[in-house]
Structures are given as structure tokens and as C-alpha cells.
Design a protein around this motif. Structure first.
Motif, PDB file in Angstrom:
ATOM      1  N   ASN A 118      23.306   0.568  11.811  1.00  0.00           N
ATOM      2  CA  ASN A 118      23.661   1.412  13.231  1.00  0.00           C
ATOM      3  C   ASN A 118      25.072   1.401  13.274  1.00  0.00           C
ATOM      4  O   ASN A 118      25.590   0.235  13.892  1.00  0.00           O
ATOM      5  CB  ASN A 118      22.822   0.868  14.242  1.00  0.00           C
ATOM      6  CG  ASN A 118      22.758   1.949  15.379  1.00  0.00           C
ATOM      7  OD1 ASN A 118      23.966   2.497  15.609  1.00  0.00           O
ATOM      8  ND2 ASN A 118      21.740   2.106  16.009  1.00  0.00           N
ATOM      9  N   PHE A 120      26.767   2.951  15.410  1.00  0.00           N
ATOM     10  CA  PHE A 120      27.305   2.959  16.846  1.00  0.00           C
ATOM     11  C   PHE A 120      26.928   1.572  17.285  1.00  0.00           C
ATOM     12  O   PHE A 120      27.900   1.277  18.364  1.00  0.00           O
ATOM     13  CB  PHE A 120      26.498   4.033  17.556  1.00  0.00           C
ATOM     14  CG  PHE A 120      26.381   3.912  19.205  1.00  0.00           C
ATOM     15  CD1 PHE A 120      27.531   4.193  19.808  1.00  0.00           C
ATOM     16  CD2 PHE A 120      25.225   3.292  19.663  1.00  0.00           C
ATOM     17  CE1 PHE A 120      27.295   4.068  21.014  1.00  0.00           C
ATOM     18  CE2 PHE A 120      25.126   3.212  21.131  1.00  0.00           C
ATOM     19  CZ  PHE A 120      26.266   3.326  21.894  1.00  0.00           C
ATOM     20  N   ALA A 121      26.146   0.651  17.016  1.00  0.00           N
ATOM     21  CA  ALA A 121      25.512  -0.506  17.858  1.00  0.00           C
ATOM     22  C   ALA A 121      26.281  -1.828  16.990  1.00  0.00           C
ATOM     23  O   ALA A 121      26.662  -2.783  17.838  1.00  0.00           O
ATOM     24  CB  ALA A 121      24.358  -0.493  17.833  1.00  0.00           C
ATOM     25  N   SER A 268      19.599   0.680  21.162  1.00  0.00           N
ATOM     26  CA  SER A 268      20.860   1.030  21.482  1.00  0.00           C
ATOM     27  C   SER A 268      21.054   2.494  21.911  1.00  0.00           C
ATOM     28  O   SER A 268      22.095   2.923  22.486  1.00  0.00           O
ATOM     29  CB  SER A 268      21.768   0.801  20.232  1.00  0.00           C
ATOM     30  OG  SER A 268      21.600   1.745  19.418  1.00  0.00           O
ATOM     31  N   ALA A 269      19.944   3.337  21.662  1.00  0.00           N
ATOM     32  CA  ALA A 269      19.967   4.845  21.992  1.00  0.00           C
ATOM     33  C   ALA A 269      20.261   4.864  23.537  1.00  0.00           C
ATOM     34  O   ALA A 269      20.790   6.032  23.964  1.00  0.00           O
ATOM     35  CB  ALA A 269      18.912   5.637  21.564  1.00  0.00           C
ATOM     36  N   ARG A 272      23.924   5.551  24.355  1.00  0.00           N
ATOM     37  CA  ARG A 272      24.610   6.656  23.586  1.00  0.00           C
ATOM     38  C   ARG A 272      25.238   7.520  24.679  1.00  0.00           C
ATOM     39  O   ARG A 272      24.520   8.055  25.503  1.00  0.00           O
ATOM     40  CB  ARG A 272      23.861   7.144  22.597  1.00  0.00           C
ATOM     41  CG  ARG A 272      23.830   6.322  21.096  1.00  0.00           C
ATOM     42  CD  ARG A 272      23.017   7.261  20.219  1.00  0.00           C
ATOM     43  NE  ARG A 272      22.995   6.583  18.808  1.00  0.00           N
ATOM     44  CZ  ARG A 272      24.033   6.481  17.996  1.00  0.00           C
ATOM     45  NH1 ARG A 272      24.976   7.266  18.109  1.00  0.00           N
ATOM     46  NH2 ARG A 272      23.847   5.862  17.049  1.00  0.00           N
TER      47      ARG A 272
END
Length: 272
Positions: A118, A120-121, A268-269, A272
Motif C-alpha cells: 500500500n 499510501f500507508a 488505512s482507507a 485517505r
């Protein structure tokens, strides 16, 4: 002989930018065709080398990238999420070996579109202090099921990172990295030809490749991209916060570690 082919997109020839990996734009539509073509090349190579059953695992993003009607009809496709074994779902179906197509280097690496699970995370994932890429994580999960990694394709940095972990695996280089979003690529046709030949060679030499078995239990270190993400993940009561952006947890098996990491990825969404 049963073969599992796990297919990601960042290591596919011609793919250099994040827009090519994300649904909703024309560049992705082209890239997903190249991904499908490389999957078909691997399928053809497996059957050339005597496979009787081939499973193809769609292993990118939401796991719904390759149009099933464009895949070689001889193969069976594994798509959709969530699934506990993620990028190597199907390794529990009695397969003899895994081929990894279109894979990439780990987060903070120098490879094209480098990340781990991921982008983003996760800034880094380690097993017992060993930095791990997706190939390492899922190769270890396959090994836990007694299944070796026979072949893998991607850029030169991906290969350099993983050759020591999988010394008997056949690697096929599709690209040379010149940075995170640039490099030199084979044409899609050249890449498909190299992948097909690589799978044939790997399957013919499969007797020399043993499963890569990670010792368990293990300790997983996860470095997050922001302190807020570590705040979120440490809602899990068994996680130990070691720095503002780092946490550790123990896992009895590689499968348990993978499931915990993918649970964090899904959590983690919220941020966002």
C-alpha cells in the motif's frame, strides 16, 4: 503439474506512471491490456512446459484488472477481494509452483513505482529485521504452503533485491529503472516473448528450486507514511508502537502476518 501465476502491473513493460496503474483513465486501459498480455505469455509458457492446470491470480489493486475474456481460455482466473492469501491466493489449491509476473521493488527502493502492498500507508515492511518486498512476503507465504517460486519478472532493481532471497528462481527483466517513474523498457511484444521463454526455462529446471520457508513465529516491523497511520493501526491492541511512524507485532505464521498487514492496508482507507 499445476502452476499458479500471480500478476501485478507495476513491473509490466511500458508501465512507468501511477496513472497507468489506476482505473478511470485511458492510460490504465492500455496498461491493463499489457498486463493481460504478459499473463497470457506466462500461461502459454506453462502449458508449453507441460502444465496440466494453470491458475492466474489478478494481484494488483482491487484484483479486478485483467478482463477474463481476454485471458487464455485454458487458464482459470482468481479475481476479487478480500481474500486471505491475497497475491498468492490459489497456492492452497495443490499447485506445484508459483510464477510472479509484473512485480516491482519494495517501498523506498529505487525501482519503478516501488512500494510494498500500500503506497499510501506503508513506508517499509520487515520480517525479523529483513526488509521485504511483495515478492519476498508472498514468496514466504507460498513457501509456508510448500510451494516454490519458479519464475519472476520485473525491472532490474526488483531482480537485484530478490535474487539473494530466491537464488534458484528464473528472473526475467522487463525494464531498467532510471528512477521511480522512468526507465528503459522492452516493447510489450519483446517482454511477452521473454516471459514465455522464461516460464518454459523455469518449469524445465523446477527440480532445483526449493520452497523458501521463513522461520516462525516472526516479528513484523511496519513503518508507516505518517504518524496518523501508526495511530490508526495501533488500535490493534497487540501492536507495539516503537516510534511515531513505526510499530511491531508478532505473528505465529507468515499467513497471519500477511493477514494483519492487509487488514492494516484496508484500515488505512479511513485516512485517505
Amino acid at each position: 503439474m499445476k502452476v499458479l501465476i500471480s500478476v501485478d502491473i507495476e513491473g509490466v513493460a511500458g508501465v512507468f506512471h501511477f496513472q497507468q496503474t489506476r482505473a478511470g483513465n485511458p492510460e490504465y486501459e492500455r496498461a491493463r491490456r499489457w498486463m493481460t498480455d504478459e499473463a497470457n505469455a506466462a500461461i502459454a509458457g506453462a502449458f508449453d512446459a507441460g502444465a496440466t492446470v494453470v491458475y492466474v491470480n489478478d494481484s494488483h489493486g482491487d484484483f479486478r484488472n485483467m478482463p477474463p475474456d481476454l485471458l487464455d481460455a485454458r487458464a482459470q482466473v482468481i479475481q476479487g477481494k478480500p481474500r486471505y492469501l491475497s497475491m498468492v491466493a490459489g497456492v492452497d489449491l495443490g499447485v506445484d509452483g508459483v510464477c510472479m509476473v509484473g512485480y516491482h521493488s519494495r517501498a523506498q527502493g529505487a525501482g519503478i513505482l516501488a512500494h510494498t502492498i500500500n503506497s499510501f500507508a506503508f513506508a517499509a515492511v520487515e520480517f525479523d529485521g529483513q526488509p521485504m518486498s511483495e515478492a519476498g512476503i508472498y514468496g514466504a507465504l507460498a513457501g509456508e504452503y510448500g510451494v516454490p517460486v519458479w519464475m519472476a519478472s520485473g525491472d532490474d532493481v526488483f531482480i537485484a533485491e530478490n535474487r539473494a532471497l530466491f537464488p534458484a528462481t528464473t528472473f526475467v527483466q522487463t525494464k531498467q529503472a532510471m528512477g521511480q517513474t522512468g526507465g528503459v523498457s522492452l516493447s510489450p511484444a519483446q517482454s511477452c516473448a521473454a516471459i514465455r521463454a522464461g516460464v518454459v526455462s523455469a518449469l524445465e529446471g523446477r527440480a532445483a528450486v526449493a520452497p523458501w520457508v521463513w522461520p516462525t513465529p516472526l516479528t513484523v516491523t511496519l513503518r508507516t507514511q505518517t504518524p496518523a497511520l501508526a495511530d490508526l493501526f495501533c488500535q490493534w491492541p497487540t501492536f507495539e508502537r516503537t516510534t511515531p511512524v513505526e510499530l511491531r507485532f508478532g505473528a505465529p505464521t507468515v499467513e497471519a502476518a500477511v493477514r494483519m498487514l492487509n487488514a492494516c492496508s484496508a484500515m488505512s482507507a479511513m485516512l485517505r
